[in-house]
Design an enzyme around this catalytic site. Structure first.
Site, PDB file in Angstrom:
ATOM      1  N   ARG A   5     -48.634  36.252  75.139  1.00 54.06           N
ATOM      2  CA  ARG A   5     -49.855  37.004  75.429  1.00 54.06           C
ATOM      3  C   ARG A   5     -50.700  37.244  74.180  1.00 54.06           C
ATOM      4  NH1 ARG A   5     -45.930  38.544  79.061  1.00 54.06           N
ATOM      5  NH2 ARG A   5     -45.101  40.047  77.589  1.00 54.06           N
ATOM      6  N   GLU A  65     -32.394  43.239  72.074  1.00 55.08           N
ATOM      7  CA  GLU A  65     -31.422  44.217  72.554  1.00 55.08           C
ATOM      8  C   GLU A  65     -30.101  43.531  72.923  1.00 55.08           C
ATOM      9  OE1 GLU A  65     -31.125  47.867  75.763  1.00 55.08           O
ATOM     10  OE2 GLU A  65     -32.978  46.721  75.591  1.00 55.08           O
TER      11      GLU A  65
END
Length: 185
Positions: A68, A105
């Site tokens: 993006r 993560e």
């Protein structure tokens, strides 16, 4: 939502970001910027915020983070009449690249860019849609600096400050500009 002259550009942009609960995992509030892109007036307000910020302190190049950051960065580069450089996920660029791996993560990811994308001394604006943990933007900063460029600022539409990314980036010496922030994940 019609443009209201009493609403700040940040509030106007924020009102057009869709929140999708429990995506991609339970408990996550996903901040979806696609409504910003699909409405011409909102898209113009969004782009203008970045163009006005960087008009006088014009970078030499804008580097956009996959994917993006490509959308926002390329339009801002066009408006400022400067070049655009994509920083892609590993394996997407056809020429000689330099790469940087960073931790997620759960696991890791790698981004890369062409070795001839920037020149030593280039002043680069690094742009993405959102700052969460800051890993992608930090990796982009490291790549650009490895090639001799100076990252003048990191920019994003959204900051999720509770995830700590913006603090980590600032602690690493990267000035940041974001348009809106959301509490939580």
């Amino acid at each position: 939502m019609a443009a209201d002259p009493t609403v700040s550009p940040s509030d106007y942009i924020r009102a057009h970001i869709r929140t999708v609960p429990d995506w991609p995992a339970p408990g996550v509030m996903f901040r979806d910027i696609t409504p910003l892109l699909s409405q011409p007036r909102v898209f113009r307000v969004l782009i203008d915020q970045f163009v006005h910020r960087y008009f006088d302190v014009r970078p030499d190049v804008i580097a956009g983070l996959d994917a993006r950051g490509f959308i926002i960065g390329s339009v801002v580069a066009y408006e400022l009449n400067v070049g655009f450089v994509p920083i892609r996920k590993k394996g997407k660029l056809p020429f000689t690249t330099v790469e940087e791996t960073y931790e997620l993560e759960y696991g890791s990811a790698t981004v890369e860019m062409h070795t001839d994308s920037v020149k030593p001394g280039d002043r680069v604006l690094l742009i993405d849609d959102l700052i969460a943990t800051g890993g992608t933007m930090m990796a982009g900063k490291k790549l650009l600096e490895r090639l001799g460029a100076q990252v003048i600022e990191g920019a994003a539409i959204v900051d999720l400050p509770e995830l700590g990314g913006s603090d980590r980036l600032r602690a690493a010496g990267l000035a940041l500009f974001t348009l809106v922030h959301f509490d939580g994940h």
